[in-house]
Design an enzyme around this catalytic site. Sequence first.
Site, mmCIF file in Angstrom:
data_model
loop_
_atom_site.group_PDB
_atom_site.id
_atom_site.type_symbol
_atom_site.label_atom_id
_atom_site.label_comp_id
_atom_site.label_asym_id
_atom_site.label_seq_id
_atom_site.Cartn_x
_atom_site.Cartn_y
_atom_site.Cartn_z
ATOM 1 N N HIS A 190 -14.958 -39.033 -38.481
ATOM 2 C CA HIS A 190 -14.428 -39.663 -39.692
ATOM 3 C C HIS A 190 -15.086 -41.037 -39.762
ATOM 4 C CE1 HIS A 190 -11.026 -37.103 -38.377
ATOM 5 N NE2 HIS A 190 -10.748 -36.960 -39.646
ATOM 6 N N ASP A 247 -13.489 -43.476 -37.525
ATOM 7 C CA ASP A 247 -13.634 -43.277 -36.065
ATOM 8 C C ASP A 247 -14.783 -44.124 -35.553
ATOM 9 O OD1 ASP A 247 -11.840 -41.163 -36.371
ATOM 10 O OD2 ASP A 247 -13.429 -39.651 -36.403
ATOM 11 N N GLU A 290 -10.824 -28.099 -45.477
ATOM 12 C CA GLU A 290 -10.084 -27.650 -44.285
ATOM 13 C C GLU A 290 -8.598 -27.504 -44.624
ATOM 14 O OE1 GLU A 290 -11.010 -29.883 -40.742
ATOM 15 O OE2 GLU A 290 -9.056 -29.420 -39.872
ATOM 16 N N GLU A 349 -9.281 -24.150 -39.023
ATOM 17 C CA GLU A 349 -8.822 -24.601 -37.705
ATOM 18 C C GLU A 349 -7.749 -23.648 -37.187
ATOM 19 O OE1 GLU A 349 -8.353 -28.785 -37.205
ATOM 20 O OE2 GLU A 349 -6.618 -28.546 -35.895
ATOM 21 N N HIS A 407 -4.140 -24.884 -37.388
ATOM 22 C CA HIS A 407 -3.652 -24.952 -38.762
ATOM 23 C C HIS A 407 -3.243 -23.551 -39.233
ATOM 24 C CE1 HIS A 407 -6.129 -28.866 -39.701
ATOM 25 N NE2 HIS A 407 -5.342 -28.982 -38.653
ATOM 26 N N ASP A 433 -12.836 -25.331 -36.833
ATOM 27 C CA ASP A 433 -12.316 -26.324 -35.905
ATOM 28 C C ASP A 433 -11.646 -25.554 -34.782
ATOM 29 O OD1 ASP A 433 -13.323 -28.514 -37.161
ATOM 30 O OD2 ASP A 433 -11.393 -29.442 -37.631
ATOM 31 N N ASP A 446 1.042 -29.607 -34.647
ATOM 32 C CA ASP A 446 -0.383 -29.439 -34.379
ATOM 33 C C ASP A 446 -0.699 -30.011 -32.994
ATOM 34 O OD1 ASP A 446 -2.933 -28.810 -35.152
ATOM 35 O OD2 ASP A 446 -3.217 -30.544 -36.464
ATOM 36 N N ASP A 462 -3.171 -29.246 -31.059
ATOM 37 C CA ASP A 462 -4.619 -29.442 -30.894
ATOM 38 C C ASP A 462 -5.085 -29.299 -29.448
ATOM 39 O OD1 ASP A 462 -5.296 -29.836 -33.567
ATOM 40 O OD2 ASP A 462 -5.034 -32.019 -33.480
HETATM 41 C C1 XUL Z 1 -6.046 -32.787 -38.775
HETATM 42 C C2 XUL Z 1 -7.439 -32.320 -38.702
HETATM 43 C C3 XUL Z 1 -8.479 -33.317 -39.078
HETATM 44 C C4 XUL Z 1 -9.669 -32.732 -39.770
HETATM 45 C C5 XUL Z 1 -10.671 -33.761 -40.244
HETATM 46 O O1 XUL Z 1 -5.100 -31.849 -38.441
HETATM 47 O O2 XUL Z 1 -7.699 -31.211 -38.332
HETATM 48 O O3 XUL Z 1 -8.887 -33.965 -37.912
HETATM 49 O O4 XUL Z 1 -10.331 -31.832 -38.959
HETATM 50 O O5 XUL Z 1 -10.106 -34.760 -41.011
HETATM 51 CO CO CO Z 2 -9.467 -30.186 -37.981
#
Ligand code: XUL
Ligand code: CO
Length: 439
Positions: free
Chosen positions: A103, A106, A234, A270, A273, A298, A309, A311
């Site tokens: 991003h 970032d 996304e 993702e 998600h 993702d 989430d 992750d």
């Molecule tokens: C948030 C997510 C983000 C996107 C990019 O859940 O997945 O990091 O991948 O903005």
């Molecule tokens: Co993502």
Amino acid sequence: MLNRYFPSVEKEIPFEGKDSKNTLSFKYYNKNEVVGNKTMSEHLRFAVAYWHSFMGSGVDIFGAPSLKREWHKAGDPIQRAKDTMDAAFEFITKLGVDYYCFHDRDIAPEGETYSETCKNLETLVEYAKKLQKETGVKLLWGTANLFGHPMYAQGAGTSPNSHVMAHAAAQVKHAIDATYELGGENYVFWGGREGYESLLNTDMKREQEQMARFLHMAVDYKNKIGFKGQFLIEPKPAEPMKHQYDTDSAATLYFLKEYDLIDHFKLNLEANHATLAGHTFEHELTVASAAGKLGSVDANRGDLLLGWDTDQFPTDLYSTTFAMMIILNQNGLGSGGLNFDAKVRRTSIDPVDLFHAHIGGMDAFARGLLIAKKIIDDRALSSFIDERYSSFNSGIGADIMSGKAGLEDLDNWIEKEGLPVVSSARQEMLENIVNSYIQ
Ligand code: XUL
Ligand code: CO
């Protein structure tokens, strides 16, 4: 090779095969190994996510940062951003991955003013360019952080405040410029705040029209500057918003069609998600792939017992196998790749844990690739599926699908032929076949 932040890993992580006991080696991912018509690295196109792995601090809503990173120590924000970038490129090079994703916020810190923020981004883009050149690491995608700043609390493109929407659009312009400048192969839109908290204060139709206009402006700008990267959306159902408009693959594809954007976008899907949306990862991939719109992934996983989430790094071989079957069947991800949008747990406090996490994810996908390739080559599932639908290849099935037969013809046909004989769907047998390949 850069060697400052990860001294315990002296050289690139080697491939040592499945019997190696070296936890800092690949057991399955052998980047130059040819699988079918491509090498593993060409199939998998792994990317490291800058935000989790280099900006993450382990902070959560109950606790302070737990990950003390050397690269976060400098007092000056620009120096800190450069140190962070050095750490990222050292890590990516030692891991042996070709790509990264970021991003805008970032890689470069927010300044006091808008123009200072833009200048900071330019400074760090220049720095990234130099490091990319030195290491050969490439940018899979860039994106704009349109969810962190408090001004975006009520949405960015879908904010009820046109000044906020204008700011978000201006920010996207710079993020696309940065991505273009760094040779990014894609650009992602994730609408974390593009949704609503309460319908009592929301005009949904207006917000969706705003989102469409926002994306059209981005397409116009992309065409104007000649950026050839793929635009990706996304989906995610919620978090941070109660309800995100790009809920899942199906909702996003509908939105893109409705607003005449479908030709300009693909989806970045993702795993976590998907599960938050009440789908499996493979469901989301299949919906997008069937529409010719699966652009990138993702790669991560959630926790079935937790409703947010998490992750986590992907380790589930069923999930990676099913994902790779879908990706192989559509002949790869094109300009997309597998981006580890995943974070180490806040208890995994050592920098070397970043290696363990990525090695695990890469090996899980490499195994998934090998298993999926075999299942496809053996036609272990596809021969059954072909047979299952074969009554549509000729006779009445072909007449229905070609439009030759309609309701009245079918009434007459059924009158003559009587009731159908149906065959078993054989789910358990097919599950056993898949299990026989997962080893
Ligand atoms: C948030 C997510 C983000 C996107 C990019 O859940 O997945 O990091 O991948 O903005
Ligand atoms: Co993502």
